[in-house]
Structure formats: structure tokens, C-alpha cells
Design a protein around this motif. Structure first.
Motif, PDB file in Angstrom:
ATOM      1  N   ILE A  13      53.601 -77.241  33.759  1.00  0.00           N
ATOM      2  CA  ILE A  13      53.716 -76.988  32.868  1.00  0.00           C
ATOM      3  C   ILE A  13      55.635 -76.612  32.717  1.00  0.00           C
ATOM      4  CG2 ILE A  13      53.763 -75.023  30.947  1.00  0.00           C
ATOM      5  CD1 ILE A  13      50.668 -75.251  31.929  1.00  0.00           C
ATOM      6  N   PHE A  14      55.858 -77.003  31.996  1.00  0.00           N
ATOM      7  CA  PHE A  14      57.744 -76.474  31.364  1.00  0.00           C
ATOM      8  C   PHE A  14      57.684 -76.434  30.055  1.00  0.00           C
ATOM      9  CE2 PHE A  14      57.720 -80.021  34.349  1.00  0.00           C
ATOM     10  CZ  PHE A  14      58.390 -79.801  35.729  1.00  0.00           C
ATOM     11  N   HIS A  15      58.880 -75.199  30.698  1.00  0.00           N
ATOM     12  CA  HIS A  15      59.051 -74.219  28.588  1.00  0.00           C
ATOM     13  C   HIS A  15      60.408 -74.984  28.838  1.00  0.00           C
ATOM     14  CE1 HIS A  15      55.034 -72.232  28.746  1.00  0.00           C
ATOM     15  NE2 HIS A  15      55.275 -72.108  29.938  1.00  0.00           N
ATOM     16  N   VAL A  16      60.495 -75.066  27.782  1.00  0.00           N
ATOM     17  CA  VAL A  16      62.307 -75.200  27.452  1.00  0.00           C
ATOM     18  C   VAL A  16      62.755 -73.943  26.367  1.00  0.00           C
ATOM     19  CG1 VAL A  16      63.841 -76.618  25.902  1.00  0.00           C
ATOM     20  CG2 VAL A  16      61.889 -77.532  26.943  1.00  0.00           C
ATOM     21  N   GLN A  17      63.586 -72.930  25.983  1.00  0.00           N
ATOM     22  CA  GLN A  17      63.933 -72.023  25.661  1.00  0.00           C
ATOM     23  C   GLN A  17      65.287 -73.067  25.202  1.00  0.00           C
ATOM     24  OE1 GLN A  17      65.029 -68.491  28.336  1.00  0.00           O
ATOM     25  NE2 GLN A  17      64.461 -67.621  26.229  1.00  0.00           N
ATOM     26  N   HIS A  18      65.468 -72.526  24.043  1.00  0.00           N
ATOM     27  CA  HIS A  18      66.743 -72.982  22.971  1.00  0.00           C
ATOM     28  C   HIS A  18      67.637 -71.509  22.844  1.00  0.00           C
ATOM     29  CE1 HIS A  18      69.906 -75.508  20.938  1.00  0.00           C
ATOM     30  NE2 HIS A  18      69.922 -74.074  20.463  1.00  0.00           N
ATOM     31  N   CYS A  19      68.711 -71.639  23.682  1.00  0.00           N
ATOM     32  CA  CYS A  19      69.592 -70.522  24.131  1.00  0.00           C
ATOM     33  C   CYS A  19      70.978 -70.588  22.999  1.00  0.00           C
ATOM     34  CB  CYS A  19      69.745 -70.695  25.706  1.00  0.00           C
ATOM     35  SG  CYS A  19      68.897 -70.323  26.576  1.00  0.00           S
ATOM     36  N   SER A  20      70.915 -70.424  21.564  1.00  0.00           N
ATOM     37  CA  SER A  20      72.556 -70.745  20.867  1.00  0.00           C
ATOM     38  C   SER A  20      73.207 -70.127  22.018  1.00  0.00           C
ATOM     39  CB  SER A  20      71.855 -70.413  19.493  1.00  0.00           C
ATOM     40  OG  SER A  20      73.174 -70.866  18.935  1.00  0.00           O
ATOM     41  N   THR A  21      74.524 -71.700  21.109  1.00  0.00           N
ATOM     42  CA  THR A  21      76.058 -70.691  21.708  1.00  0.00           C
ATOM     43  C   THR A  21      76.641 -69.871  20.487  1.00  0.00           C
ATOM     44  OG1 THR A  21      77.123 -72.787  20.486  1.00  0.00           O
ATOM     45  CG2 THR A  21      76.069 -72.622  23.199  1.00  0.00           C
ATOM     46  N   THR A  22      75.617 -69.754  19.206  1.00  0.00           N
ATOM     47  CA  THR A  22      76.106 -68.969  17.883  1.00  0.00           C
ATOM     48  C   THR A  22      75.703 -67.701  17.975  1.00  0.00           C
ATOM     49  OG1 THR A  22      75.789 -71.603  16.636  1.00  0.00           O
ATOM     50  CG2 THR A  22      75.759 -69.239  15.183  1.00  0.00           C
ATOM     51  N   GLN A  71      63.548 -65.307  22.753  1.00  0.00           N
ATOM     52  CA  GLN A  71      61.872 -64.484  23.600  1.00  0.00           C
ATOM     53  C   GLN A  71      60.956 -65.793  23.010  1.00  0.00           C
ATOM     54  OE1 GLN A  71      61.111 -60.893  23.408  1.00  0.00           O
ATOM     55  NE2 GLN A  71      62.788 -59.866  23.642  1.00  0.00           N
ATOM     56  N   PHE A  72      60.478 -65.990  23.776  1.00  0.00           N
ATOM     57  CA  PHE A  72      59.565 -67.322  24.012  1.00  0.00           C
ATOM     58  C   PHE A  72      57.975 -66.071  23.027  1.00  0.00           C
ATOM     59  CE2 PHE A  72      60.440 -68.929  27.640  1.00  0.00           C
ATOM     60  CZ  PHE A  72      60.812 -70.391  27.011  1.00  0.00           C
ATOM     61  N   ASN A  73      57.073 -66.927  21.989  1.00  0.00           N
ATOM     62  CA  ASN A  73      56.316 -66.260  21.091  1.00  0.00           C
ATOM     63  C   ASN A  73      54.830 -66.405  22.209  1.00  0.00           C
ATOM     64  OD1 ASN A  73      53.389 -67.106  19.887  1.00  0.00           O
ATOM     65  ND2 ASN A  73      54.906 -67.639  18.253  1.00  0.00           N
ATOM     66  N   GLU A  74      54.439 -65.093  21.531  1.00  0.00           N
ATOM     67  CA  GLU A  74      53.548 -64.268  23.027  1.00  0.00           C
ATOM     68  C   GLU A  74      52.674 -65.334  22.852  1.00  0.00           C
ATOM     69  OE1 GLU A  74      54.261 -63.015  19.680  1.00  0.00           O
ATOM     70  OE2 GLU A  74      54.903 -61.457  21.201  1.00  0.00           O
ATOM     71  N   LEU A  75      51.737 -66.506  22.285  1.00  0.00           N
ATOM     72  CA  LEU A  75      50.984 -67.931  22.139  1.00  0.00           C
ATOM     73  C   LEU A  75      51.006 -68.283  23.880  1.00  0.00           C
ATOM     74  CD1 LEU A  75      49.868 -68.659  18.362  1.00  0.00           C
ATOM     75  CD2 LEU A  75      48.449 -66.854  20.473  1.00  0.00           C
ATOM     76  N   VAL A  76      52.357 -68.713  23.746  1.00  0.00           N
ATOM     77  CA  VAL A  76      52.940 -69.899  24.693  1.00  0.00           C
ATOM     78  C   VAL A  76      53.744 -69.133  25.541  1.00  0.00           C
ATOM     79  CG1 VAL A  76      52.474 -71.624  23.544  1.00  0.00           C
ATOM     80  CG2 VAL A  76      54.359 -70.624  23.501  1.00  0.00           C
ATOM     81  N   ALA A  77      53.813 -67.963  26.125  1.00  0.00           N
ATOM     82  CA  ALA A  77      54.727 -67.593  27.038  1.00  0.00           C
ATOM     83  C   ALA A  77      54.735 -68.261  28.644  1.00  0.00           C
ATOM     84  CB  ALA A  77      55.342 -65.961  26.928  1.00  0.00           C
ATOM     85  N   PRO A  78      55.596 -67.843  29.115  1.00  0.00           N
ATOM     86  CA  PRO A  78      55.835 -68.759  30.325  1.00  0.00           C
ATOM     87  C   PRO A  78      54.879 -67.019  31.137  1.00  0.00           C
ATOM     88  CG  PRO A  78      57.581 -68.509  29.803  1.00  0.00           C
ATOM     89  CD  PRO A  78      57.254 -68.133  28.460  1.00  0.00           C
ATOM     90  N   ILE A  79      54.089 -68.247  32.377  1.00  0.00           N
ATOM     91  CA  ILE A  79      53.734 -67.295  33.311  1.00  0.00           C
ATOM     92  C   ILE A  79      54.247 -67.496  34.763  1.00  0.00           C
ATOM     93  CG2 ILE A  79      51.497 -66.282  31.893  1.00  0.00           C
ATOM     94  CD1 ILE A  79      50.603 -68.524  34.335  1.00  0.00           C
ATOM     95  N   ASP A  80      54.132 -66.521  35.611  1.00  0.00           N
ATOM     96  CA  ASP A  80      54.927 -66.851  36.829  1.00  0.00           C
ATOM     97  C   ASP A  80      54.858 -68.102  37.279  1.00  0.00           C
ATOM     98  OD1 ASP A  80      56.004 -64.466  37.483  1.00  0.00           O
ATOM     99  OD2 ASP A  80      54.219 -63.149  38.743  1.00  0.00           O
ATOM    100  N   GLY A  81      56.098 -68.878  38.231  1.00  0.00           N
ATOM    101  CA  GLY A  81      55.263 -69.893  38.508  1.00  0.00           C
ATOM    102  C   GLY A  81      55.786 -71.548  37.452  1.00  0.00           C
ATOM    103  N   GLU A  82      55.628 -70.710  36.250  1.00  0.00           N
ATOM    104  CA  GLU A  82      55.620 -71.703  35.423  1.00  0.00           C
ATOM    105  C   GLU A  82      57.261 -72.182  35.437  1.00  0.00           C
ATOM    106  OE1 GLU A  82      51.989 -71.512  33.122  1.00  0.00           O
ATOM    107  OE2 GLU A  82      53.550 -70.785  31.888  1.00  0.00           O
ATOM    108  N   PRO A  83      57.975 -73.243  35.392  1.00  0.00           N
ATOM    109  CA  PRO A  83      58.963 -73.433  34.907  1.00  0.00           C
ATOM    110  C   PRO A  83      59.360 -72.886  33.612  1.00  0.00           C
ATOM    111  CG  PRO A  83      58.456 -75.764  36.072  1.00  0.00           C
ATOM    112  CD  PRO A  83      57.527 -74.173  35.918  1.00  0.00           C
TER     113      PRO A  83
END
Length: 190
Positions: free
Chosen positions: A53-62, A75-87
Motif C-alpha cells: 500500500i502506498f498513500h500519496v499526499q498532495h502538498c500544494s505550494t499555494t 490531512q488524509f480522509n479518515e477512511l483511508v488514513a495511513p497506519i504505521d508502516g504504510e509509506p
């Protein structure tokens, strides 16, 4: 469809962040309100089966963007928030492969098959999917676990979120990825 659990496909969850809950900011209309729930279903299956599993997080520069790192929408939506060990792969452009180590992590793990879900269909999903296909990954894009917003055309015409979504998927299908539903993935991965 040719994908089985033994292939160890990676689930790539792109930009499923709280900032996208501000529908007015993104255009005023959104399709597929169940996209996050469908992504959650797949995430549960991946976790239960020990698949990558890989979580991608957009970090806008705006600074004013809900997705800027200083804003709660990052922040990630709670339904799919990463847990320990997930990149978590942080990016600030449309592609999850540009300026990140996603490809290096996938290649190091011997991953050749990707299942992509997230937001938004015509931006980060499309760009990430195109690059995945061009990089040689066997790529599956899950239509009901992705969503987008309406767009204004160059002449000011309003295009519905569903039209934008379907057009983006049509451009990707059988060229850069195989477009499938959550149910098709569930039938093939179990």
C-alpha cells in the motif's frame, strides 16, 4: 482482467485528503460521492491480505490551497488514513512519480502491478496513471473509487463533474490502464 493476489499488486491511494471535502473551492459540483468509501473497501482488503500500500499526499505550494501543508485540508480522509508502516509519498505536482521516490520503492519491492484510486480523476489520477503506464507498470484504475469536480471550459461553459470523470477515464482506458470497478478488483484479488 489479469490480476491475482499472487502478483502482489500495490494499491496506490492518491490525494484522498480532507481538502477535497470543500466542494465549493474546487468548482461547486462533484461526482461519485462514494469514492472514498470504495477506496476504503479496497484498502481493507489490501491490509487484510498483507499487500503493498502506498498513500500519496498532495502538498500544494499555494498557501491558500486547502491542500497546503499548513492547512487542515492537507490531512488524509479518515477512511483511508495511513497506519504505521504504510509509506506516504508527498508530492506537489500532479504525478505521484515526479519529485518522489515512488518508482524506486515500487521497483525495489519488485512490484509490477498497480491499482490506482483517489482524487481527482482528470488531474492527479490521470497524470499518475499515464506515467505508470508509460513506466511499464500493469495498471488498473478503479472508476468508482475515483472522483472529480466540474470544470469551466475556455469559453466559460460549465462541464459536469461526471462528464469530466468519464472523459478522463475514456482517455486512459486500454491506453495507459485498464479501467475497472471496485467489484471487479474484489473478484480478482480474493
Amino acid at each position: 482482467m489479469s490480476m491475482v493476489k499472487a502478483d502482489r499488486p500495490a494499491l496506490i491511494l492518491v490525494d484522498i485528503q480532507k481538502g477535497f471535502e470543500d466542494i465549493a473551492y474546487w468548482g461547486g459540483q462533484r461526482n461519485n460521492p462514494d469514492a472514498e468509501s470504495r477506496a476504503h473497501e479496497l484498502l481493507t482488503i489490501w491490509r487484510d491480505n498483507g499487500l503493498p500500500i502506498f498513500h500519496v499526499q498532495h502538498c500544494s505550494t499555494t498557501l491558500i490551497s486547502p491542500l497546503h501543508e499548513t492547512n487542515a485540508g492537507n490531512q488524509f480522509n479518515e477512511l483511508v488514513a495511513p497506519i504505521d508502516g504504510e509509506p506516504v509519498i508527498k508530492k506537489n505536482v500532479n504525478s505521484a512519480f515526479i519529485g518522489t521516490d515512488l518508482q524506486a520503492q515500487l521497483d525495489k519491492a519488485g512490484i509490477t502491478t498497480l491499482v490506482i484510486v483517489g482524487l481527482t480523476t482528470d488531474h492527479c489520477i490521470s497524470t499518475t496513471t499515464r506515467m505508470a503506464g508509460n513506466l511499464g507498470y500493469k495498471t488498473f484504475l478503479v472508476t468508482d473509487a475515483t472522483a472529480t469536480f466540474n470544470k469551466k471550459g475556455i469559453d466559460g461553459q460549465n462541464y459536469s463533474a461526471e462528464l469530466i470523470h468519464e472523459t478522463a477515464l475514456a482517455s486512459l482506458n486500454n491506453e495507459f490502464a485498464t479501467v475497472v470497478t471496485t467489484d471487479i478488483i474484489k473478484q480478482n484479488i480474493l
